[in-house]
Enzyme design. Structure first.
Site, PDB file in Angstrom:
ATOM      1  N   LYS A  11      35.252  54.610  54.754  1.00 18.11           N
ATOM      2  CA  LYS A  11      36.354  54.507  54.565  1.00 18.11           C
ATOM      3  C   LYS A  11      36.156  54.648  53.098  1.00 18.11           C
ATOM      4  CE  LYS A  11      36.265  50.011  52.650  1.00 18.11           C
ATOM      5  NZ  LYS A  11      36.829  49.460  50.863  1.00 18.11           N
ATOM      6  N   ASP A 141      34.856  44.321  55.759  1.00 22.80           N
ATOM      7  CA  ASP A 141      35.469  45.811  56.552  1.00 22.80           C
ATOM      8  C   ASP A 141      34.793  45.806  58.179  1.00 22.80           C
ATOM      9  OD1 ASP A 141      36.342  46.001  54.377  1.00 22.80           O
ATOM     10  OD2 ASP A 141      35.202  46.897  52.943  1.00 22.80           O
TER      11      ASP A 141
HETATM   12  O1  C5P Z   1      33.650  40.318  54.061  1.00 23.78           O
HETATM   13  P1  C5P Z   1      32.619  40.860  52.954  1.00 23.78           P
HETATM   14  O2  C5P Z   1      31.042  39.452  52.792  1.00 23.78           O
HETATM   15  O3  C5P Z   1      32.515  42.318  53.165  1.00 23.78           O
HETATM   16  O4  C5P Z   1      32.922  40.131  51.355  1.00 23.78           O
HETATM   17  C1  C5P Z   1      31.816  40.234  50.355  1.00 23.78           C
HETATM   18  C2  C5P Z   1      32.820  39.348  49.178  1.00 23.78           C
HETATM   19  O5  C5P Z   1      33.513  40.031  48.638  1.00 23.78           O
HETATM   20  C3  C5P Z   1      32.709  38.111  49.408  1.00 23.78           C
HETATM   21  O6  C5P Z   1      31.606  36.990  48.913  1.00 23.78           O
HETATM   22  C4  C5P Z   1      33.734  38.145  48.668  1.00 23.78           C
HETATM   23  O7  C5P Z   1      32.874  37.116  47.167  1.00 23.78           O
HETATM   24  C5  C5P Z   1      34.460  38.962  48.637  1.00 23.78           C
HETATM   25  N1  C5P Z   1      36.082  38.986  49.333  1.00 23.78           N
HETATM   26  C6  C5P Z   1      36.686  38.215  48.938  1.00 23.78           C
HETATM   27  N2  C5P Z   1      37.945  38.582  49.666  1.00 23.78           N
HETATM   28  C7  C5P Z   1      38.010  38.622  50.791  1.00 23.78           C
HETATM   29  C8  C5P Z   1      37.080  40.286  50.995  1.00 23.78           C
HETATM   30  C9  C5P Z   1      35.644  39.564  50.672  1.00 23.78           C
HETATM   31  O8  C5P Z   1      36.772  37.808  48.032  1.00 23.78           O
HETATM   32  N3  C5P Z   1      38.907  39.329  51.640  1.00 23.78           N
END
Ligand code: C5P
Length: 315
Positions: A11, A141
């Site tokens: 994406k 995501d």
């Molecule tokens: O959800 P995911 O594990 O992909 O997110 C990776 C990192 O990105 C999280 O640990 C966080 O630090 C940051 N993040 C965030 N806010 C979001 C999505 C991701 O701070 N809405």
């Protein structure tokens, strides 16, 4: 029992606005996510013993439980323990084409494919909504990657509202192989530098998310106006990533000056940069021009396009 081969598209973010922080350490976002025709292939085979194994052709991709695809399989094995016992183990082979640690949701789309694949393998008959709910526990995501296409994503990124699909918008994408940007670093730095501008009132947060729904880029998407879409691209994380990574800034500036480029932006937390280009022919020319300017083979370049689907069974 049969095996499944799945296509797992990457994406890009057409829009990423950080609208607030959250008590769980994440950030409240308003994004527009778009699937592209650059995809990994995920093969899911039944195994004879009750184990989960991941294989990948890319040396940088771990095959243990730090891999999101592995964690997706482990989640399914825990949630559907009877099926895991009855059907035996799972063997996952990832053929990587999506650049890793690039802001293109490569890991998330692999996890999404594993959820869809195991649902098929074990005849679970889960709905997209159920798969998305499971996906949200793995990463922000993952839910989008399941159904793909074009969507507004709010909350942590897991609350989705589909938009009319955008097909065949031509994209050139660039990423330095050896350059990685940590997503937590990008969000934490943004919080430190721009946290003062956040909306902290919950009611206003909802207003802001709603404003994106009726915002200019969404109107441009509804009208399928590629020129307008390209002009309204936005990513708040550029404010912290571009100053810290001069190579990414340089790429971004280089794209912006190429004939035929309608708009350019970093995707997610980077460091990949993409450009929306007028035509397939122009896209090939832009790719050549960027290669001429940066002959370094560490820079990976792709010509791709927008697509209307997420995880799909390989033809
Ligand atoms: O959800 P995911 O594990 O992909 O997110 C990776 C990192 O990105 C999280 O640990 C966080 O630090 C940051 N993040 C965030 N806010 C979001 C999505 C991701 O701070 N809405």
């Amino acid at each position: 029992m049969r095996s499944y081969s799945l296509i797992a598209p990457a994406k890009i973010n057409l829009y990423l606005e950080i609208i607030g922080d959250r008590s769980d350490g994440y950030h409240e976002l308003a994004m527009i996510l778009q699937s592209i025709d650059l995809a990994d292939q995920i093969d899911i085979h039944p195994a004879s013993t009750e184990t989960i194994r991941v294989h990948c052709n890319h040396p940088q991709v771990p095959t243990d439980n730090s891999n999101l695809a592995y964690r997706a399989a482990a989640l399914m094995a825990t949630k559907f323990a009877d099926a895991f016992r009855n059907f035996g183990g799972i063997d996952i082979t990832i053929k990587k084409r999506i650049p890793v640690a690039a802001g293109l949701a490569g890991g998330s789309t692999n996890a999404a494919a594993v959820l869809v694949g195991i649902d098929l393998l074990w005849n679970l008959g889960l709905t997209f909504a159920e798969l998305e709910e499971l996906g949200a526990t793995l990463g922000s995501d993952v839910p989008f990657c399941i159904s793909g296409g074009t969507a507004i994503a709010t909350g942590r990124g897991e609350q989705l509202s589909p938009l009319p699909s955008l097909d065949h918008i031509h994209i050139v994408l660039a990423k330095y192989r050896s350059l990685e940007v940590s997503t937590p670093w990008a969000y934490n730095t943004y919080r430190q530098e721009f946290g003062g501008t956040y909306i902290r009132d919950t009611a206003n947060l909802a207003d802001r998310a709603n404003a994106v729904h009726s915002g200019e880029i969404v109107k441009a998407i509804v009208n399928k106006n590629t020129v307008e879409i390209a002009q309204k691209l936005h990513n708040d994380l550029e404010k912290v990533v571009l100053p810290a990574y001069p190579q990414v800034l340089h790429l971004r500036e280089l794209f912006a000056t190429q004939p035929g480029v309608l708009g350019t932006m970093m995707s997610g937390s980077g460091p990949s940069v993409f450009a929306i280009v007028e035509s397939a022919e122009q896209a090939e020319i832009v790719k050549l021009k960027i290669r001429e300017a940066i002959p370094d083979q560490d820079l990976e370049l792709f010509v791709t396009r927008t697509i209307t689907h997420g995880i799909k069974i390989a033809p």
